[in-house]
Design a protein around this motif. Sequence first.
Motif, short mmCIF file in Angstrom:
data_model
loop_
_atom_site.label_atom_id
_atom_site.label_comp_id
_atom_site.label_asym_id
_atom_site.label_seq_id
_atom_site.Cartn_x
_atom_site.Cartn_y
_atom_site.Cartn_z
N PRO A 36 -18.07 -36.64 -44.54
CA PRO A 36 -18.51 -35.95 -45.76
C PRO A 36 -17.76 -34.65 -46.07
O PRO A 36 -17.95 -34.08 -47.15
N GLN A 37 -16.93 -34.18 -45.15
CA GLN A 37 -16.20 -32.95 -45.41
C GLN A 37 -15.17 -33.14 -46.54
O GLN A 37 -14.58 -34.21 -46.69
N ALA A 38 -14.94 -32.08 -47.31
CA ALA A 38 -13.95 -32.13 -48.38
C ALA A 38 -12.56 -32.42 -47.81
O ALA A 38 -12.24 -31.98 -46.70
N ALA A 39 -11.76 -33.17 -48.55
CA ALA A 39 -10.40 -33.51 -48.10
C ALA A 39 -9.38 -33.02 -49.12
O ALA A 39 -9.62 -33.03 -50.32
N TYR A 40 -8.24 -32.56 -48.61
CA TYR A 40 -7.12 -32.21 -49.47
C TYR A 40 -5.87 -32.16 -48.60
O TYR A 40 -5.95 -32.33 -47.38
N ALA A 41 -4.70 -31.94 -49.23
CA ALA A 41 -3.45 -31.91 -48.46
C ALA A 41 -2.58 -30.75 -48.93
O ALA A 41 -2.75 -30.24 -50.04
N ILE A 42 -1.67 -30.34 -48.07
CA ILE A 42 -0.66 -29.35 -48.45
C ILE A 42 0.73 -29.94 -48.17
O ILE A 42 0.97 -30.48 -47.08
N TYR A 43 1.60 -29.85 -49.16
CA TYR A 43 3.00 -30.29 -49.02
C TYR A 43 3.88 -29.06 -48.89
O TYR A 43 3.80 -28.14 -49.71
N ASP A 44 4.71 -29.06 -47.85
CA ASP A 44 5.67 -27.97 -47.64
C ASP A 44 7.07 -28.54 -47.89
O ASP A 44 7.54 -29.38 -47.12
N SER A 45 7.70 -28.11 -48.97
CA SER A 45 8.99 -28.71 -49.34
C SER A 45 10.11 -28.33 -48.38
O SER A 45 11.11 -29.03 -48.26
N GLU A 46 9.94 -27.22 -47.68
CA GLU A 46 10.98 -26.79 -46.75
C GLU A 46 11.06 -27.71 -45.53
O GLU A 46 12.12 -28.14 -45.12
N SER A 47 9.88 -28.04 -44.99
CA SER A 47 9.85 -28.92 -43.81
C SER A 47 9.75 -30.40 -44.23
O SER A 47 9.97 -31.29 -43.41
N GLY A 48 9.41 -30.66 -45.49
CA GLY A 48 9.23 -32.05 -45.94
C GLY A 48 8.04 -32.72 -45.29
O GLY A 48 8.06 -33.92 -45.00
N VAL A 49 6.99 -31.95 -45.04
CA VAL A 49 5.81 -32.47 -44.35
C VAL A 49 4.57 -32.29 -45.23
O VAL A 49 4.40 -31.26 -45.88
N ILE A 50 3.73 -33.34 -45.24
CA ILE A 50 2.42 -33.25 -45.90
C ILE A 50 1.35 -33.29 -44.82
O ILE A 50 1.37 -34.15 -43.94
N ARG A 51 0.43 -32.34 -44.91
CA ARG A 51 -0.67 -32.31 -43.93
C ARG A 51 -2.01 -32.49 -44.63
O ARG A 51 -2.25 -31.91 -45.68
N LEU A 52 -2.85 -33.29 -44.01
CA LEU A 52 -4.20 -33.52 -44.52
C LEU A 52 -5.16 -32.54 -43.85
O LEU A 52 -5.04 -32.28 -42.65
N TYR A 53 -6.10 -32.02 -44.63
CA TYR A 53 -7.10 -31.12 -44.08
C TYR A 53 -8.50 -31.58 -44.47
O TYR A 53 -8.69 -32.14 -45.55
N ARG A 54 -9.47 -31.32 -43.60
CA ARG A 54 -10.89 -31.55 -43.91
C ARG A 54 -11.61 -30.22 -43.79
O ARG A 54 -11.38 -29.46 -42.84
N VAL A 55 -12.47 -29.96 -44.77
CA VAL A 55 -13.12 -28.67 -44.86
C VAL A 55 -14.63 -28.85 -45.01
O VAL A 55 -15.09 -29.53 -45.93
N PRO A 56 -15.42 -28.23 -44.10
CA PRO A 56 -16.87 -28.29 -44.29
C PRO A 56 -17.27 -27.46 -45.50
O PRO A 56 -16.60 -26.48 -45.81
N TYR A 57 -18.28 -27.88 -46.21
CA TYR A 57 -18.80 -27.06 -47.32
C TYR A 57 -20.31 -27.21 -47.38
O TYR A 57 -20.89 -28.03 -46.65
N ASP A 58 -20.95 -26.44 -48.23
CA ASP A 58 -22.41 -26.45 -48.32
C ASP A 58 -22.88 -27.67 -49.12
O ASP A 58 -23.17 -27.58 -50.32
N ILE A 59 -22.94 -28.81 -48.45
CA ILE A 59 -23.32 -30.07 -49.10
C ILE A 59 -24.75 -29.97 -49.64
O ILE A 59 -25.06 -30.46 -50.73
N GLU A 60 -25.61 -29.29 -48.87
CA GLU A 60 -27.02 -29.14 -49.28
C GLU A 60 -27.13 -28.44 -50.64
O GLU A 60 -27.96 -28.82 -51.47
N ALA A 61 -26.26 -27.44 -50.87
CA ALA A 61 -26.31 -26.72 -52.15
C ALA A 61 -25.97 -27.65 -53.31
O ALA A 61 -26.64 -27.65 -54.34
N THR A 62 -24.93 -28.47 -53.14
CA THR A 62 -24.56 -29.43 -54.19
C THR A 62 -25.66 -30.47 -54.37
O THR A 62 -26.01 -30.87 -55.48
N TYR A 63 -26.23 -30.91 -53.22
CA TYR A 63 -27.33 -31.88 -53.24
C TYR A 63 -28.48 -31.36 -54.10
O TYR A 63 -28.98 -32.05 -54.99
N GLN A 64 -28.89 -30.11 -53.81
CA GLN A 64 -30.01 -29.51 -54.55
C GLN A 64 -29.68 -29.35 -56.03
O GLN A 64 -30.53 -29.56 -56.90
#
Length: 243
Positions: A196-224
């Motif tokens: 359920p954690q938020a997902a996004y990625a960062i692309y670094d053009s210098e290294s040519g690498v894309i990294r995926l990240y997962r971020v916890p957020y206040d799901i309960e707040a959105t739920y309410q």
Amino acid sequence: MRSAILADIHANLEALTAVLGDIEQKGGVDEYWCLGDIVGYGPEPHACIELLRRYNHVAVAGNHDRGAIGKLGMNQFNPHAQIALAWTAEHLTEEDSGYLGSLPLTLDIDEFLLAHGSPADPLLEYVTSTGIATRNFAFLRSPFCLVGHSHVPAVFMEESGTAAARSFSPGVGLVLGKSRMVINPGSVGQPRDGDPQAAYAIYDSESGVIRLYRVPYDIEATYQRIMQTGLPLHLAIRLKEGR
Ligand code: ZN
């Protein structure tokens, strides 16, 4: 140059805020690339559009962005999505609608083609299998393609003319090489891969690498918030389940 890749925010302000904060913590980026579905399903369409527009960003249209402004037929959506889109339409300012209407179906940036669904069908097709990915390589104008829509992080790499699924998980950088790829960074505001954690990625053009990240957020707040608005309960429950 560093670019953040955000897909399927779906009017989830808590998730978007957490992701933007996480990006700042990682040193920030030069640009934000948004893969569509900024609105739909979630309870904060106006606030999410307004927040995103404060950043140096480009965006393509998602099916929900078009549906919310009457530019895609309701018969293209499931019943919960239809209810949410009718509600969303009532909670957009004229400027919000103008902004959503201005989003192109695809964008070419550097070595990337950006589309919400797929290169062949930018609004509606899900790239969820090697067969679909293989067919879509014929529509690529760039070596790499960034898509959203499925809400599931995924990478399809071309090998001898056909697509092969590659793992794409947090902590393992995806190195862009000679093989063409279709890459999905998962969903900021309504993940469906069981996490359920938020997902996004960062692309670094210098290294040519894309990294995926997962971020916890206040799901309960959105739920309410969803409960308060009267949007379908299912849309709140699925956030907790990440499905
Ligand atoms: Zn979506």
